[in-house]
Design an enzyme around this catalytic site. Structure first.
Site, PDB file in Angstrom:
ATOM      1  N   LYS A   1     -11.118  17.722 -31.561  1.00 13.22           N
ATOM      2  CA  LYS A   1     -11.554  17.710 -30.065  1.00 13.22           C
ATOM      3  C   LYS A   1     -10.823  18.947 -29.343  1.00 13.22           C
ATOM      4  O   LYS A   1      -9.576  18.948 -28.958  1.00 13.22           O
ATOM      5  CB  LYS A   1     -10.763  16.443 -29.431  1.00 13.22           C
ATOM      6  CG  LYS A   1     -11.107  15.927 -27.869  1.00 13.22           C
ATOM      7  CD  LYS A   1     -10.581  14.555 -27.657  1.00 13.22           C
ATOM      8  CE  LYS A   1     -10.814  14.423 -26.217  1.00 13.22           C
ATOM      9  NZ  LYS A   1     -12.226  14.291 -25.886  1.00 13.22           N
TER      10      LYS A   1
HETATM   11  N1  PMP Z   1     -17.657  12.513 -28.270  1.00 14.19           N
HETATM   12  C1  PMP Z   1     -17.188  13.435 -27.294  1.00 14.19           C
HETATM   13  C2  PMP Z   1     -17.886  14.722 -27.170  1.00 14.19           C
HETATM   14  C3  PMP Z   1     -16.159  12.957 -26.556  1.00 14.19           C
HETATM   15  O1  PMP Z   1     -15.644  13.888 -25.668  1.00 14.19           O
HETATM   16  C4  PMP Z   1     -15.545  11.654 -26.681  1.00 14.19           C
HETATM   17  C5  PMP Z   1     -14.525  11.191 -25.696  1.00 14.19           C
HETATM   18  N2  PMP Z   1     -13.215  11.746 -26.380  1.00 14.19           N
HETATM   19  C6  PMP Z   1     -16.025  10.620 -27.527  1.00 14.19           C
HETATM   20  C7  PMP Z   1     -17.169  11.124 -28.342  1.00 14.19           C
HETATM   21  C8  PMP Z   1     -15.679   9.427 -27.503  1.00 14.19           C
HETATM   22  O2  PMP Z   1     -14.245   9.611 -28.222  1.00 14.19           O
HETATM   23  P1  PMP Z   1     -13.171   8.647 -28.143  1.00 14.19           P
HETATM   24  O3  PMP Z   1     -13.820   7.232 -28.407  1.00 14.19           O
HETATM   25  O4  PMP Z   1     -12.049   8.852 -29.391  1.00 14.19           O
HETATM   26  O5  PMP Z   1     -12.619   8.616 -26.712  1.00 14.19           O
END
Ligand code: PMP
Length: 300
Positions: free
Chosen positions: A156
């Site tokens: 991330k």
């Molecule tokens: N894909 C992207 C590009 C994101 O930014 C997010 C949000 N963090 C997600 C998927 C979903 O991830 P999570 O369920 O861990 O929030």
């Protein structure tokens, strides 16, 4: 624009609780210039019993560490300590239903070399609706997700979000609620800030990992499906196939589980209220506030 802090807001910065309005960072930071930082998006909820609970705190802080390692950012924090600190930040800001944003960033450095030091800030703010509650109209983006051979796509990383911003802004300018991005091969990948599932004939499908951020909510949907006895398959998904779905939803920490009305000109015909996806949405809402329901306690 939402307001994220006021004169009373407190954040945690490299070991100290400081006023958000007085916190400083270095304008010569490699993170600021090159988008070279990693972060998390975490939710806390007021649970059914009235307590404050950070949903899947450990998974989020573990991912923060993995994202930092993937980008060669030094990481010297411990998940348990960070969770404890985060509860304290929430308490000091008098927040229960909040969005939590830790960011690991680099010191002053205009070159591309590895740093010996990193910094960490933890900000919290009152949760504002992210994608809302109504079914989304989604546009196939002209942007693709970053090529996994050019980026650590499972991390991330802040820089990846220029891609998300461009896609989301393009979709909104065209009158849609949100974008859908494909991968470098043109197959379905994910949203700018959420993963995708589709439902067809009583079964769920989701893009395999490799070209997406493997979401923590995505993992929770797998757990919910397991409890509810719903089959889920990870696979390569084409746009044509997605348009044949009974129902589609996005899921993410901020978005939670949110259904789609249409993709481009294709409306999904199956009534959302009668879909398995809707059951999953309800189960998710109950899970985050630790509300026991018949749905999930019944043996599948
Ligand atoms: N894909 C992207 C590009 C994101 O930014 C997010 C949000 N963090 C997600 C998927 C979903 O991830 P999570 O369920 O861990 O929030």
């Amino acid at each position: 624009m939402a307001s994220y802090y006021n004169e009373h807001t407190v954040l945690w910065l490299n070991g100290d609780f400081v006023k958000a309005s007085e916190a400083k960072m270095d304008f010569y930071s490699q993170s600021f210039h090159y988008g070279y930082s990693v972060f998390e998006g975490i939710r806390s909820y007021k649970t059914a019993s009235g307590d404050t609970k950070i949903f899947k705190a450990e998974a989020h802080y573990d991912r923060l560490e993995q994202s930092a390692i993937a980008l060669n950012l030094p990481y010297h924090w411990k998940t348990d300590e960070l969770i404890e600190i985060t509860y304290e930040v929430l308490k000091r800001n008098n927040l229960q239903d909040a969005y939590i944003r830790p960011v690991v960033y680099a010191p002053a450095n205009m070159s591309f070399v590895v740093n010996t030091q990193s910094f960490l800030v933890i900000e919290v703010w009152e949760m504002q609706p992210f994608l809302g509650d109504k079914l989304l109209s989604v546009m196939t983006s002209s942007f693709q997700r970053p090529n996994p051979k050019g980026f650590k796509i499972h991390a991330k990383a802040a820089g990846h979000y220029v891609n998300s911003i461009l896609a989301s802004q393009e979709a909104k300018a065209a009158g849609f609620d949100e974008a859908l991005l494909t991968d470098m091969h043109g197959n379905v990948a994910e949203g700018p800030g959420a993963n995708l599932f589709y439902e067809k004939d009583g079964k769920l499908f989701t893009p395999a990992t490799g070209n997406i951020l493997p979401g923590i909510t995505r993992a929770t949907v797998f757990e919910i499906c397991d409890t509810l006895g719903i089959a889920v398959e990870e696979k390569v998904i084409t746009l044509a196939e997605l348009k044949q779905a009974d129902a589609v939803f996005y899921c993410g920490t901020a978005a939670e589980v949110i259904g789609w009305k249409k993709l481009d000109d294709t409306e999904f015909p199956f009534p959302w209220e009668e879909s398995l996806s809707r059951m999953i949405q309800l189960a998710y809402k109950n899970r985050v506030i630790e509300k026991q329901t018949q749905l999930e306690t019944e043996p599948a």
